[in-house]
Each structure stands twice: as C-alpha cells, then as structure tokens.
Enzyme design. Structure first.
Site, short mmCIF file in Angstrom:
data_model
loop_
_atom_site.label_atom_id
_atom_site.label_comp_id
_atom_site.label_asym_id
_atom_site.label_seq_id
_atom_site.Cartn_x
_atom_site.Cartn_y
_atom_site.Cartn_z
N LYS A 52 0.83 -1.20 0.00
CA LYS A 52 0.00 0.00 0.00
C LYS A 52 0.86 1.26 0.00
O LYS A 52 0.64 2.21 -0.77
CB LYS A 52 -0.91 0.01 1.22
CG LYS A 52 -1.82 1.24 1.30
CD LYS A 52 -2.23 1.58 2.72
CE LYS A 52 -1.10 2.23 3.48
NZ LYS A 52 -1.51 2.76 4.80
N CYS A 101 -18.86 4.94 6.11
CA CYS A 101 -18.80 3.48 6.19
C CYS A 101 -17.79 3.08 7.26
O CYS A 101 -16.74 2.51 6.99
CB CYS A 101 -18.43 2.89 4.83
SG CYS A 101 -18.79 1.12 4.68
N CYS A 154 -25.32 3.73 7.84
CA CYS A 154 -26.07 3.32 6.65
C CYS A 154 -27.30 4.18 6.41
O CYS A 154 -27.73 4.35 5.25
CB CYS A 154 -26.48 1.85 6.77
SG CYS A 154 -25.09 0.70 6.90
N CYS A 175 -26.35 6.97 4.20
CA CYS A 175 -25.56 6.60 3.02
C CYS A 175 -26.46 6.51 1.79
O CYS A 175 -27.52 5.88 1.82
CB CYS A 175 -24.86 5.26 3.25
SG CYS A 175 -23.85 4.72 1.86
N CYS A 184 -26.32 -1.43 -1.30
CA CYS A 184 -25.22 -2.08 -0.60
C CYS A 184 -25.68 -3.43 -0.03
O CYS A 184 -26.60 -3.46 0.80
CB CYS A 184 -24.70 -1.19 0.52
SG CYS A 184 -23.40 -1.96 1.51
#
Length: 314
Positions: free
Chosen positions: A222, A292, A299, A302, A308
C-alpha cells in the site's frame, strides 16, 4: 520445421496468400501454377521430380497458408490483433455505487483530504527531499490515524527532515519525535534502516519502482503504490488499506470475500478500469472515515443504502 522459403512466405502481403492458397488447392505445379518449394541442385532435384516429395512439401505449404490467414484475419489491418475475449466479471451496480460515493465525498472534508501523505511533506524542499518525506509519512501512517501521523511529521520537519538528519539522530530522539504513532519503536528501526539504504544505494532519493520500494524495511505494498503516485506521479496499482479493504467487501466489489488487503487489491485490479485506480484510495478512505465506519456504519445517511449488500443485513 519451416524452410527458409516457407518462412519468407509469412512476410508477404495478402495477395501472395491468395496465390499460395490457389496453389495448395490445385494439384501441385500442374496447370501453370508456381511450385511452392524450389528444386534442389543435381541428382536430388531429379529424384524429387519422380518422387512424392513435392506432394509432401505442398501439404506443408497448405498448412502454412491456413495458419497465416488465421493470424492475419481480414488482411494487413489484422496483423498483431489479439483474439477477442468475453467480457469479464464486474460487480452489480458498481457504477451507481461509485457515483453515490463521489457525491458523498464531494466536500473533501475527511481527515485524509487535509492530512494525507500528499499534505505532509514540505512543498518548498528540493524534489529529492520531498519524496523522502512522502515515504516517511507513509511509513508512519501504518496503523495510525491521519491526525497523529500529521503531528509526527510536523515535529520531524521542524528538525529538518532529510536522510542525513535522520541518520544523525539517535533512536531515542527519533522515537520521541514520532511518538505516539502506532508501533513507534519498530518504526524508529525501520526508518533508520531505510534511510541508510537510500543514502548508500539511491543517493538519498527513494526508489522509483514498486519492487524496490517494498524491498525497503517497513514499506508494504500500500505504501509503495501511494509513494509511486504522490512522490513520482505514477499510478502503479490500487493502494488498499483497511478502509478500502472493508468497503470493497461490503459493496461486494470482489468476486468473493477477501481476507487481506493484498487479496483485495488483486481482486479490484481484475475489473476496475485503470483510469479509476488513482482516485479510488482517497475516495474510499474518506468514505470509510466519515460514513462506512468499521463499527456502526452510518447506513441511514448513506446514498448506497439500497444498493449495498452489507446494509441489507444490518
């Protein structure tokens, strides 16, 4: 094994292929057609006229014509063309999900937007020093909140953050400057070791490839992909941290559930268009910091709640 004459036939144009096909479909050299293989000198040539060898060579030329047509396709324009492949797998509704995340992230007010690696180096420093500072900030950021990483970088920069200055520090001084980043004792060791390698092998600069970056102590995939993007301006792959890993699995952006960030990176790079690789890390990291969340994701606010798969089970 092709003869030199058969090899040369592969370089001619479509018209020569058509002529060779006409010869192959006929009865050999009879009827005024040209022979596919030149005769040999001396008695061997006379024997070939009386034997079946020309027929065998004619069959080889016929196989060559078929292979040549298959490789060329419709003609000159088909040269080098790869065979068509069936469309690969991609997640359902991922474009709508991505558009919604972009909308939710449009304000750019997550910690990563102000305190990420691209904001932790000294913009007035020479390019080589800037790249080194980017790498150090990424090494500090592992298992550490952006706010803590930014504070450590400020203290290091106040002391003059260069390869030479770090190598001149004793471990206790460096530790005091970077504390309380996660695993700070190990990071003191890794930063010292990496700085020595950069001085000895790269003239104080950082490597310009992922393979060389991940070979440095304390540098993972990463960090390497982010260093390539921020320090060198090259998108070498998708940088996947815990946020990207978590969100990709919740949205079912991987063909199957993945257990590690590197598995997630490989799964995403299989289908996500390459032109999106550069933005996906910061986009999803900020989304993970604000909406998230790892525990108790928001949620209800969102835009992807109805799209989702993970939200349906909460």
């Amino acid at each position: 094994m092709c003869s030199p004459q058969e090899t040369s036939m592969m370089a001619v144009g479509v018209r020569m292929v058509t002529r060779s096909r006409s010869c192959a479909r006929g009865a050999g050299p009879r009827g005024g057609g040209e022979e596919a293989v030149p005769l040999r000198r001396g008695e061997a040539a006379a024997e070939e006229r009386q034997s079946h060898c020309p027929v065998k060579r004619q069959r080889k030329a016929q196989r060559l014509c078929v292979a040549y047509e298959a490789a060329d396709g419709d003609g000159e324009e088909g040269k080098g063309a790869e065979p068509l492949q069936a469309p690969g797998w991609e997640p359902q509704d991922w474009r709508r999900q991505l558009a919604n995340i972009r909308t939710m992230r449009s304000r750019k007010d997550a910690p990563v937007d102000q305190l990420g690696a691209e904001h932790c180096y000294d913009p007035s420093a020479p390019p080589k020093v800037r790249r080194y500072q980017v790498l150090v900030s990424l090494m500090l950021s592992s298992q550490t909140k952006d706010q803590v990483t930014a504070g450590a970088m400020q203290r290091l920069r106040a002391r003059g953050l260069t390869v030479d200055s770090v190598l001149q520090m004793d471990d206790s001084t460096l530790g005091a400057l970077i504390h309380p980043v996660g695993f700070w004792r190990s990071k003191v060791k890794y930063i010292k070791q990496t700085s020595a390698i950069l001085q000895q092998c790269y003239g104080g600069d950082i490597p310009s490839s992922v393979a060389e970056l991940v070979a440095l102590p304390g540098v993972g995939p990463k960090m390497a992909h982010l260093a390539m993007a921020v320090a060198w301006g090259t998108v070498s792959g998708i940088a996947v941290d815990t946020h990207v890993h978590r969100i990709a699995n919740r949205l079912r952006w991987t063909r199957k559930q993945t257990k590690a960030p590197e598995q997630t990176r490989a799964a995403l790079e299989e289908w996500l268009p390459r032109e999106l690789w550069g933005e996906i890390n910061a986009l999803l990291v900020g989304f993970g910091q604000q909406t998230c969340l790892p525990v108790h994701p928001r949620c209800q606010t969102c835009l992807n709640q109805a799209l989702c798969p993970a939200a349906q089970g909460l």
